[in-house]
Write an enzyme that holds these catalytic residues in place. Structure first.
Site, short mmCIF file in Angstrom:
data_model
loop_
_atom_site.label_atom_id
_atom_site.label_comp_id
_atom_site.label_asym_id
_atom_site.label_seq_id
_atom_site.Cartn_x
_atom_site.Cartn_y
_atom_site.Cartn_z
N SER A 194 0.86 -1.19 0.00
CA SER A 194 0.00 0.00 0.00
C SER A 194 0.89 1.23 0.00
CB SER A 194 -0.87 0.01 1.27
OG SER A 194 -1.44 1.29 1.47
N TYR A 242 -2.26 -0.25 10.48
CA TYR A 242 -2.28 -0.88 9.15
C TYR A 242 -0.96 -0.60 8.42
CZ TYR A 242 -3.69 -1.51 4.25
OH TYR A 242 -3.76 -1.89 2.93
#
Ligand SMILES: NC(=O)c1ccc[n+]([C@@H]2O[C@H](COP(=O)([O-])OP(=O)(O)OC[C@H]3O[C@@H](n4cnc5c(N)ncnc54)[C@H](OP(=O)(O)O)[C@@H]3O)[C@@H](O)[C@H]2O)c1
Length: 277
Positions: A142, A155
């Site tokens: 990501s 995250y």
């Protein structure tokens, strides 16, 4: 050198929805045989039915946090299809909340999927890749794997850990014919936001709908074809990363001001880029 997709066997984790499902459909349309892996059997069956030549693809219901189940899936694939040419390590989950309030149990649950799931797959697949002197890992990270954004700290930490593991694996695999590609998407319109772990009040969503999963799927195909090391599916995300690298204090200040402004206005929805994942 362009690698052929047609005729290859590609295992995809997290294939029941979003990026994984879009990638499975695209790769199947190019003639690959796909091993669709996830926990939801019904969703996997739907995805398979929507693919080119559905009967050709394998469905494996597996929880990637279970090392034995992952190993059994890989063995079953080899026994059924004879080989695995590439794996797309895509199964993942978000965890919400400001770092000061982050629940450690929730954080560990996300680590178990995002990092543990990847490690279990590498442990199971690498002996086959070594034996056949070839294989490719395509790992879905990501943009926050490089720079955390507000409310994505937990995250982001899982994706940063994933990226460091990929770096080491890439170097360890030199000369063995085994390669590692990392994909860094920004916000994608998928079930990701609904599936995040964390308190309801932290289920912030982006105003922008994000890119379609098919955009990321095309980047994955490109990484497979050209053995690309790192791919940003959207140029804007690469640009933001460069700006944050060059002007970190400026970037922090803008993000902090955005959050303060939202707290003042009581706006619970965070706009991009503050919530890009
Ligand atoms: N959406 C975004 O904005 C975004 C941005 C950057 C990166 N990503 C990354 O992209 C990847 C795919 O996410 P997505 O956007 O496509 O979201 P998604 O639609 O929620 O897909 C997540 C996939 O992971 C699977 N999964 C979750 N936990 C699992 C487990 N324990 N065992 C096996 N499979 C599991 C889910 O399947 P089951 O529930 O059926 O098991 C599902 O197929 C993730 O790694 C995510 O971190 C997403």
């Amino acid at each position: 050198m362009r690698r052929p997709i047609a005729g290859s066997v590609i295992l995809i984790t997290g294939a029941s929805s979003g990026i994984g499902a879009a990638t499975a459909r695209l790769l199947a349309s190019y003639g690959a045989t796909i091993v669709l892996c996830a926990r939801r059997a019904d969703e996997l069956a739907h995805v398979r039915q929507s693919m080119h030549n559905p009967e050709r693809h394998l469905v494996c219901t597996v929880d990637v946090t279970d090392a034995h189940a992952v190993a059994a899936t890989v063995e079953h694939t080899i026994a059924t299809l004879g080989r695995i040419d590439a794996v797309v390590c895509n199964a993942g989950v978000g965890v919400t909340g400001p770092v000061a309030e982050l629940d450690y149990g929730n954080y560990l649950d996300a680590m178990a999927v995002n990092v543990g799931g990847f490690l279990h797959l590498v442990n199971a697949v690498n002996p086959y890749f070594s034996r056949q002197h070839g294989g490719q890992y395509v790992v879905i990270s990501s943009v926050v794997g490089q720079h955390a954004l507000p409310y994505t700290g937990g995250y982001a930490a899982t994706k940063a850990a994933l990226e460091r593991l990929c770096e080491a694996l890439r170097i360890e695999s030199r000369g063995l014919g085994i390669t590692v590609s990392v994909i860094r998407p920004g916000t994608v319109a998928s079930g990701f936001f609904a599936h995040r772990i964390g308190p309801d009040r932290e289920q912030r969503r982006t105003r922008s709908p994000g890119m379609a999963p098919e955009v990321v799927a095309r980047s994955i195909v490109s990484a497979l074809r050209y053995n690309r090391r790192i791919v940003y599916p959207r140029f804007r995300d690469l640009l933001l990363r460069v700006v944050a690298d060059l002007f970190p204090m400026w970037s922090d200040a803008i993000l902090a001001r955005t959050i303060q402004w939202k707290q003042k206005t009581g706006d619970n929805e965070t706009s991009s880029p503050a919530q890009d994942t």
